[in-house]
Design an enzyme around this catalytic site. Structure first.
Site, PDB file in Angstrom:
ATOM      1  N   GLU A 248       0.875  -1.179   0.000  1.00 13.80           N
ATOM      2  CA  GLU A 248       0.000   0.000   0.000  1.00 13.80           C
ATOM      3  C   GLU A 248       0.903   1.216   0.000  1.00 13.80           C
ATOM      4  OE1 GLU A 248      -3.161  -0.166  -0.296  1.00 13.80           O
ATOM      5  OE2 GLU A 248      -3.385  -2.313   0.031  1.00 13.80           O
ATOM      6  N   CYS A 282      -2.573   9.165   3.002  1.00 14.80           N
ATOM      7  CA  CYS A 282      -2.318   8.775   1.603  1.00 14.80           C
ATOM      8  C   CYS A 282      -3.522   9.067   0.719  1.00 14.80           C
ATOM      9  CB  CYS A 282      -1.949   7.296   1.548  1.00 14.80           C
ATOM     10  SG  CYS A 282      -3.190   6.273   2.355  1.00 14.80           S
TER      11      CYS A 282
HETATM   12  P1  NAD Z   1       8.436   4.741   4.459  1.00 12.07           P
HETATM   13  O1  NAD Z   1       8.352   3.942   3.213  1.00 12.07           O
HETATM   14  O2  NAD Z   1       9.612   5.596   4.673  1.00 12.07           O
HETATM   15  O3  NAD Z   1       8.365   3.788   5.737  1.00 12.07           O
HETATM   16  C1  NAD Z   1       7.291   2.913   5.964  1.00 12.07           C
HETATM   17  C2  NAD Z   1       7.770   1.770   6.836  1.00 12.07           C
HETATM   18  O4  NAD Z   1       8.719   1.018   6.102  1.00 12.07           O
HETATM   19  C3  NAD Z   1       8.473   2.205   8.116  1.00 12.07           C
HETATM   20  O5  NAD Z   1       8.144   1.302   9.146  1.00 12.07           O
HETATM   21  C4  NAD Z   1       9.935   2.084   7.745  1.00 12.07           C
HETATM   22  O6  NAD Z   1      10.789   1.893   8.833  1.00 12.07           O
HETATM   23  C5  NAD Z   1       9.899   0.857   6.858  1.00 12.07           C
HETATM   24  N1  NAD Z   1      11.039   0.720   5.936  1.00 12.07           N
HETATM   25  C6  NAD Z   1      11.799   1.696   5.376  1.00 12.07           C
HETATM   26  N2  NAD Z   1      12.782   1.144   4.642  1.00 12.07           N
HETATM   27  C7  NAD Z   1      12.640  -0.197   4.724  1.00 12.07           C
HETATM   28  C8  NAD Z   1      13.363  -1.311   4.199  1.00 12.07           C
HETATM   29  N3  NAD Z   1      14.447  -1.167   3.446  1.00 12.07           N
HETATM   30  N4  NAD Z   1      12.928  -2.553   4.496  1.00 12.07           N
HETATM   31  C9  NAD Z   1      11.828  -2.740   5.250  1.00 12.07           C
HETATM   32  N5  NAD Z   1      11.127  -1.732   5.808  1.00 12.07           N
HETATM   33  C10 NAD Z   1      11.524  -0.478   5.548  1.00 12.07           C
HETATM   34  O7  NAD Z   1       7.088   5.579   4.517  1.00 12.07           O
HETATM   35  P2  NAD Z   1       6.659   6.656   5.622  1.00 12.07           P
HETATM   36  O8  NAD Z   1       7.427   7.908   5.356  1.00 12.07           O
HETATM   37  O9  NAD Z   1       6.706   6.037   6.975  1.00 12.07           O
HETATM   38  O10 NAD Z   1       5.116   6.859   5.256  1.00 12.07           O
HETATM   39  C11 NAD Z   1       4.652   7.761   4.315  1.00 12.07           C
HETATM   40  C12 NAD Z   1       4.276   7.048   3.031  1.00 12.07           C
HETATM   41  O11 NAD Z   1       3.331   6.024   3.294  1.00 12.07           O
HETATM   42  C13 NAD Z   1       3.613   7.962   2.038  1.00 12.07           C
HETATM   43  O12 NAD Z   1       4.149   7.731   0.756  1.00 12.07           O
HETATM   44  C14 NAD Z   1       2.159   7.547   2.073  1.00 12.07           C
HETATM   45  O13 NAD Z   1       1.428   7.790   0.901  1.00 12.07           O
HETATM   46  C15 NAD Z   1       2.282   6.093   2.320  1.00 12.07           C
HETATM   47  N6  NAD Z   1       1.030   5.559   2.861  1.00 12.07           N
HETATM   48  C16 NAD Z   1       0.256   4.768   2.063  1.00 12.07           C
HETATM   49  C17 NAD Z   1      -0.952   4.273   2.533  1.00 12.07           C
HETATM   50  C18 NAD Z   1      -1.828   3.380   1.682  1.00 12.07           C
HETATM   51  O14 NAD Z   1      -2.699   2.740   2.245  1.00 12.07           O
HETATM   52  N7  NAD Z   1      -1.632   3.305   0.392  1.00 12.07           N
HETATM   53  C19 NAD Z   1      -1.380   4.608   3.817  1.00 12.07           C
HETATM   54  C20 NAD Z   1      -0.564   5.434   4.597  1.00 12.07           C
HETATM   55  C21 NAD Z   1       0.643   5.898   4.114  1.00 12.07           C
END
Ligand code: NAD
Length: 479
Positions: A248, A282
């Site tokens: 997502e 999002c």
């Molecule tokens: P992010 O991708 O930086 O981090 C999300 C999660 O992934 C965190 O727990 C982070 O520690 C982890 N992560 C980061 N690198 C990783 C790796 N190499 N391996 C495994 N895990 C890893 O995102 P964010 O800044 O926390 O959140 C914002 C983003 O989330 C925005 O782009 C937003 O649109 C998206 N989002 C999408 C939805 C949806 O349902 N489509 C809902 C909420 C947020």
């Protein structure tokens, strides 16, 4: 305060003793430390989950359902404490956490606790072959759930609850930026009688802890919510191991307003879809397209309303906009505003940091509206994920459809109109996983939730996610 990992039903410091600072966005101060867990901690979580799996996967659905519903009730009882913790960690108004985030986390558990009692599998009678086929839906084993910071407990539990309901054991990692409510959840799981090892919560950065989870050869599936770049990285690591993936990701959603809509309803909802949770959802409608005949009226009314929004400390009852989640995120959002100005964007209101009295180091930003001349500009093409929306007029349905779809994302869209035929045409052709007509973010947890294009892969919600967390196995019996 020190946050700890929750492994095998107990709280532990990280084995290598590495820690990250936790900031309170409302005042910019460090309030505690969270583990930056290593591969060893993830392996310990895996061993616990793997040992718990034979028994949990054989636990009756009634018993699993009872435990999930108990966790839901405990969240409701602890509403105030959890809402304050969420607000402290994320910067969102306590009121918002109390009315949206924590109640929804509670419903995630009760919804999937009930859904599992209704989850049925198919059977196919092979007429003419004297055979019957039926499908077993078996849990996958140990699965990984990784969630972001914007709706911390809400999205964390949206994954964990269906994974547990279907009989999997879980290793879950909340965002390192907002770990507090996930930490508090562990204790409630013990009180609710969730057996040790069934849910393990491991804290840490994406690069260290998240990476160890996605690279683990025996974790069968990854359910991830977060940025598109991270999603692509996870897919690259997980694909050669044939892990099941649910992604997502980001969005850049159109909010399309036709002159024949219910104007006041549209205006009220557009304030919400633009700035709810500081625009850090999002699903926010960050690109507003308005039919030219009402463009100037809308522009005046909308900007007038946005200027009245109160930015303030999240614990104050009358704060409508709290703090952004982190200093670096605030800087990123400000940078997008600057780029937009350089590309000719006209700031109609906002655009600057806010110094909230007594909390001058907090990460506050004015809600910002930018008038743009083209959908091709950077701020209309890239996800900002803050209290910033753009607006521009359109003349025809074809033109607005082209602009709505002309973006790499395809998460959600909102259409405001009372014309049924237009509603049907546009809903059919808009490239998005979710289309709202005359509303925004009205959620029914039974519906498929997710995005197309760069917004992700797979769907959460309802039976879709119960299917994701199970392996279908066909059995054919000839009689
Ligand atoms: P992010 O991708 O930086 O981090 C999300 C999660 O992934 C965190 O727990 C982070 O520690 C982890 N992560 C980061 N690198 C990783 C790796 N190499 N391996 C495994 N895990 C890893 O995102 P964010 O800044 O926390 O959140 C914002 C983003 O989330 C925005 O782009 C937003 O649109 C998206 N989002 C999408 C939805 C949806 O349902 N489509 C809902 C909420 C947020």
């Amino acid at each position: 305060m020190k946050i700890q990992n929750f492994i095998n039903g107990q709280f532990h410091d990280p084995i290598l003793n590495n820690w990250l600072d936790n900031y309170c966005p409302a005042n910019g101060e460090v309030y505690g430390q969270t583990p930056n867990s290593s591969r060893i901690d993830v392996e310990n979580a895996y061993i616990a989950a793997q040992s718990a799996f034979p028994s949990w996967s054989q636990t009756s659905f009634e018993e699993r359902s009872k435990i999930l519903i108990k966790i839901s009730e405990l969240l409701e009882t602890n509403l105030q404490r959890f809402a304050e913790a969420e607000s402290k960690d994320n910067g969102k108004p306590v009121n918002l956490a109390k009315t949206i985030d924590i109640p929804r986390a509670a419903s995630n558990f009760s919804f999937f606790g009930n859904a599992i009692t209704q989850f049925a599998s198919e059977s196919h009678e092979s007429v003419g072959h004297q055979a019957i086929n039926y499908t077993l839906r078996q849990p996958l084993g140990v699965v990984g759930c990784i969630s972001p910071w914007n709706l911390p407990l809400y999205l964390f539990t949206w994954k964990i609850a269906p994974a547990l309901a279907t009989g999997n054991c879980v290793i879950a990692k909340p965002s390192e930026i907002t770990p507090l409510t996930a930490y508090l959840l562990g204790e409630l799981c013990n009180v609710a009688g969730l057996p040790s090892g069934v849910l393990n919560i491991v804290h840490g950065s994406g690069a260290t802890t998240g990476q160890a989870i996605i690279e683990h050869p025996n974790i069968k599936a990854i359910s991830f919510t977060g940025g598109t770049k991270t999603g692509a990285h996870i897919a690259k690591i997980a694909a050669p191991m044939f892990k099941k993936l649910s992604l997502e990701l980001g969005g850049k959603n159109p909010n399309i307003i036709f002159a024949d809509c219910d104007y006041h309803d549209m205006l009220d909802t557009t304030i919400q879809s633009s700035f709810n949770n500081q625009g850090q959802i999002c699903l926010c409608g960050s690109r507003i397209f308005v039919q030219s005949s009402i463009y100037y009226k809308f522009k005046n009314d909308f900007v007038h309303r946005v200027k009245q929004l109160r930015v303030g400390h999240p614990s104050k009852k009358d704060s409508q906009i709290g703090a952004l989640v982190s200093k670096s995120h605030l800087e990123k959002v400000l940078q997008y505003i600057k780029i937009s100005q350089q590309e000719g964007g006209n700031i109609l209101c906002g655009g600057s940091k806010v110094a909230v009295k007594g909390f001058e180091n907090g990460y506050y930003l004015e809600p910002t509206v930018i008038e743009v001349a083209t959908n091709a500009c950077t701020i209309n093409q890239e996800e900002v994920f803050g209290p910033v929306v753009t607006m521009m007029p359109f003349n025809s349905e074809d033109e607005v459809l082209r602009m709505a779809n002309n973006v790499k994302y395809g998460l959600s869209a909102t259409i405001w109109t009372n014309d049924l035929k237009r509603t049907m045409r546009l809903s059919d052709q808009i490239q998005a996983g979710i289309v709202w007509v005359n509303t925004w973010m009205m959620r029914d947890l039974r519906t498929p939730f997710g995005g197309s294009k760069a917004s992700g892969l797979g769907r959460e919600g309802g039976f879709e996610v119960l299917r994701f967390f199970t392996e279908p196995k066909n059995v054919c019996i000839k009689y």
